[in-house]
Structure formats: C-alpha cells, structure tokens
Design a protein around this motif. Sequence first.
Motif, PDB file in Angstrom:
ATOM      1  N   GLN A  14       0.812  -1.206   0.000  1.00  0.00           N
ATOM      2  CA  GLN A  14       0.000   0.000   0.000  1.00  0.00           C
ATOM      3  C   GLN A  14       0.855   1.270   0.000  1.00  0.00           C
ATOM      4  O   GLN A  14       0.348   2.362  -0.268  1.00  0.00           O
ATOM      5  CB  GLN A  14      -0.911   0.022   1.232  1.00  0.00           C
ATOM      6  CG  GLN A  14      -1.831  -1.188   1.376  1.00  0.00           C
ATOM      7  CD  GLN A  14      -2.843  -1.249   0.259  1.00  0.00           C
ATOM      8  OE1 GLN A  14      -2.756  -2.091  -0.628  1.00  0.00           O
ATOM      9  NE2 GLN A  14      -3.806  -0.353   0.283  1.00  0.00           N
ATOM     10  N   LEU A  15       2.137   1.138   0.294  1.00  0.00           N
ATOM     11  CA  LEU A  15       3.039   2.295   0.373  1.00  0.00           C
ATOM     12  C   LEU A  15       3.774   2.564  -0.941  1.00  0.00           C
ATOM     13  O   LEU A  15       4.484   3.569  -1.057  1.00  0.00           O
ATOM     14  CB  LEU A  15       4.070   2.071   1.487  1.00  0.00           C
ATOM     15  CG  LEU A  15       3.510   1.913   2.901  1.00  0.00           C
ATOM     16  CD1 LEU A  15       4.596   1.394   3.836  1.00  0.00           C
ATOM     17  CD2 LEU A  15       2.961   3.240   3.405  1.00  0.00           C
ATOM     18  N   LEU A  16       3.615   1.702  -1.922  1.00  0.00           N
ATOM     19  CA  LEU A  16       4.441   1.810  -3.135  1.00  0.00           C
ATOM     20  C   LEU A  16       4.159   3.079  -3.935  1.00  0.00           C
ATOM     21  O   LEU A  16       5.065   3.604  -4.597  1.00  0.00           O
ATOM     22  CB  LEU A  16       4.224   0.583  -4.023  1.00  0.00           C
ATOM     23  CG  LEU A  16       4.847  -0.719  -3.497  1.00  0.00           C
ATOM     24  CD1 LEU A  16       4.453  -1.893  -4.378  1.00  0.00           C
ATOM     25  CD2 LEU A  16       6.367  -0.586  -3.423  1.00  0.00           C
ATOM     26  N   ASP A  17       2.938   3.583  -3.883  1.00  0.00           N
ATOM     27  CA  ASP A  17       2.622   4.793  -4.646  1.00  0.00           C
ATOM     28  C   ASP A  17       3.397   6.006  -4.138  1.00  0.00           C
ATOM     29  O   ASP A  17       3.520   7.003  -4.869  1.00  0.00           O
ATOM     30  CB  ASP A  17       1.124   5.091  -4.574  1.00  0.00           C
ATOM     31  CG  ASP A  17       0.299   4.132  -5.415  1.00  0.00           C
ATOM     32  OD1 ASP A  17       0.887   3.432  -6.265  1.00  0.00           O
ATOM     33  OD2 ASP A  17      -0.921   4.068  -5.213  1.00  0.00           O
TER      34      ASP A  17
ATOM     35  N   ALA B  35      12.531  -1.354  -8.880  1.00  0.00           N
ATOM     36  CA  ALA B  35      13.325  -2.340  -8.144  1.00  0.00           C
ATOM     37  C   ALA B  35      12.433  -3.418  -7.548  1.00  0.00           C
ATOM     38  O   ALA B  35      12.770  -4.611  -7.573  1.00  0.00           O
ATOM     39  CB  ALA B  35      14.141  -1.656  -7.053  1.00  0.00           C
ATOM     40  N   VAL B  36      11.280  -3.015  -7.023  1.00  0.00           N
ATOM     41  CA  VAL B  36      10.336  -3.986  -6.470  1.00  0.00           C
ATOM     42  C   VAL B  36       9.846  -4.921  -7.565  1.00  0.00           C
ATOM     43  O   VAL B  36       9.747  -6.140  -7.370  1.00  0.00           O
ATOM     44  CB  VAL B  36       9.148  -3.267  -5.796  1.00  0.00           C
ATOM     45  CG1 VAL B  36       8.055  -4.258  -5.409  1.00  0.00           C
ATOM     46  CG2 VAL B  36       9.616  -2.500  -4.566  1.00  0.00           C
ATOM     47  N   GLU B  37       9.554  -4.351  -8.736  1.00  0.00           N
ATOM     48  CA  GLU B  37       9.095  -5.162  -9.866  1.00  0.00           C
ATOM     49  C   GLU B  37      10.163  -6.173 -10.270  1.00  0.00           C
ATOM     50  O   GLU B  37       9.866  -7.341 -10.544  1.00  0.00           O
ATOM     51  CB  GLU B  37       8.762  -4.253 -11.047  1.00  0.00           C
ATOM     52  CG  GLU B  37       8.187  -4.977 -12.250  1.00  0.00           C
ATOM     53  CD  GLU B  37       6.766  -5.470 -12.011  1.00  0.00           C
ATOM     54  OE1 GLU B  37       6.357  -6.401 -12.732  1.00  0.00           O
ATOM     55  OE2 GLU B  37       6.082  -4.935 -11.110  1.00  0.00           O
TER      56      GLU B  37
ATOM     57  N   VAL C  21      11.172 -11.306  -2.434  1.00  0.00           N
ATOM     58  CA  VAL C  21      12.475 -10.744  -2.065  1.00  0.00           C
ATOM     59  C   VAL C  21      12.294  -9.366  -1.442  1.00  0.00           C
ATOM     60  O   VAL C  21      12.988  -9.013  -0.480  1.00  0.00           O
ATOM     61  CB  VAL C  21      13.403 -10.683  -3.289  1.00  0.00           C
ATOM     62  CG1 VAL C  21      14.716  -9.985  -2.937  1.00  0.00           C
ATOM     63  CG2 VAL C  21      13.693 -12.089  -3.804  1.00  0.00           C
ATOM     64  N   CYS C  22      11.349  -8.588  -1.971  1.00  0.00           N
ATOM     65  CA  CYS C  22      11.085  -7.275  -1.385  1.00  0.00           C
ATOM     66  C   CYS C  22      10.608  -7.418   0.059  1.00  0.00           C
ATOM     67  O   CYS C  22      11.047  -6.679   0.951  1.00  0.00           O
ATOM     68  CB  CYS C  22      10.041  -6.541  -2.219  1.00  0.00           C
ATOM     69  SG  CYS C  22       9.748  -4.846  -1.677  1.00  0.00           S
TER      70      CYS C  22
ATOM     71  N   LEU D  50      15.968  -0.263  -1.323  1.00  0.00           N
ATOM     72  CA  LEU D  50      14.635   0.273  -1.026  1.00  0.00           C
ATOM     73  C   LEU D  50      14.686   1.264   0.142  1.00  0.00           C
ATOM     74  O   LEU D  50      13.962   1.118   1.127  1.00  0.00           O
ATOM     75  CB  LEU D  50      13.683  -0.887  -0.691  1.00  0.00           C
ATOM     76  CG  LEU D  50      13.561  -1.990  -1.731  1.00  0.00           C
ATOM     77  CD1 LEU D  50      12.767  -3.158  -1.171  1.00  0.00           C
ATOM     78  CD2 LEU D  50      12.921  -1.443  -3.007  1.00  0.00           C
ATOM     79  N   PRO D  51      15.494   2.320   0.040  1.00  0.00           N
ATOM     80  CA  PRO D  51      15.636   3.225   1.189  1.00  0.00           C
ATOM     81  C   PRO D  51      14.356   3.977   1.538  1.00  0.00           C
ATOM     82  O   PRO D  51      13.978   4.065   2.720  1.00  0.00           O
ATOM     83  CB  PRO D  51      16.745   4.185   0.751  1.00  0.00           C
ATOM     84  CG  PRO D  51      16.731   4.131  -0.753  1.00  0.00           C
ATOM     85  CD  PRO D  51      16.358   2.728  -1.088  1.00  0.00           C
TER      86      PRO D  51
END
Length: 231
Positions: free
Chosen positions: A122-125, A134-136, A142-143, A189-190
């Motif tokens: 829910q935080l990706l936007d 990077a998540v994709e 792994v994320c 993913l900082p």
Amino acid sequence: MSDAGECTAPSEQEYESAYGTWRASLTTLLGDSSRLARWQERRYQFAHRVGALLTGAHAGSAAVTGPVLYGVFAPGAGLCYVGQTQEAERRLRDLPVGESHHLATTLPPEIWERVVVVRWPQLLDAVPESERAAVEEMGQLVCGLALEHTLQVTKAPPLNSRRRQAGGDWQPRDLARSRSRGALHAQRLPQLGRLVLDAWAELAGATAPEHAPLTANSVGRAVFPSALHES
C-alpha cells in the motif's frame, strides 16, 4: 511505545519460582482427560479469535491478504518477533495457533500485548519510480524479505536475534552483517524502508480503542489480544 520494557528483572530465585508456578498451573489445568480437552478447546478458541482479528474485515477495514510485515509485542519485553509473509490470509491465522510457526510455542498468544501488521504494498505509490522498478525486478517475496531485514536490524527483536544450535543451545545472530537475500537487497529500497518504519511506529504506538481489540488505518492494523481477556 518502546521496544523494550522497563520492568525490573526478577532475581534468579524469583525466576525459578515463577517457572515452578507455571508448571504447577499446567499440572492443574491438564489434570485429567476432560480438563485436557477443555484446555485444548479454550486455547484454540482464543487463537482463532486472534487470527480472525489479524486477517478479517473489521469496522470498515478490508480483510488482510497478500504480502505483509508483522510483529508481536509482549508486556515488559516489548517487540519480540518480526516476520513477513506473502500469504497474510493463511500465515497470520496460523501465527497464534502455532501449527507451522514456532512463535506461539515460546510466546503463548494469551500474553501477547499487540500484533502489528503493515501492508507494505500500500506504500508503493509514495516511493520514487526507481524503487517501484526495483520492487518489480526483485519480486514481492524478495522485497518482503528486504523490508523484514530492515525492521529486524532497526528493532533488534530478541526472537530474531538468536538461532538454535544442534547441541540444544542458542547462538547470537549479527543481523547487520547478514548475507541473506533480504539483507543483500534491503539497501535498494531506502524510501520504502523509511515509510515502513513510519507506518510501523504509528501502529506500534497506537492505544487500544476502548472496548475494542483492534485499530486500523489504510496501510495496516494493530490487534490487541490482551483486550480479549477483558472482554
């Protein structure tokens, strides 16, 4: 709310006395076959209620499914364990039952103070396009492991900070020097990691609503098993 409690540690004699009292109590509770059945029923009923609160739709909050981070807090000890799953609808229901998770064996759900659940997708936007890419590339598993590592290093929960040894003892884990998949990808993913920590802090510091065992927002929830005893 701090991750470590401020209770004065018991003396060795007090600790051993409490352990003896615990064993004596179980001997009474499991004293015959009918009481054993009652104990089994009572424990499962409680664990089932906790699992339903962790996963079900409640008061306008949608059911929890898919990838999440979660943590269990106990009175005094504070945050004890941090984990992640890609199947919240299954894993969180099992968490208090303990059929495929060791946590409930060491830390019975009857003494859990709260469980925090963060639905990190829910935080990706709110993260830069580079991190979404990077998540994709990494995939959600792994994320999730990377964000779990970030939380574990930041919070140092005691049940994540040691590993069992074949000889029956325990060895400290240096989480900051881990070479796990999560550790190797966490630095990619900082911003997402910071947002997760902010969401975690909000839920970990939330006060239990009066006469309710759950509070929720758009990215997660905090469940208060301790409140079930009062109700």
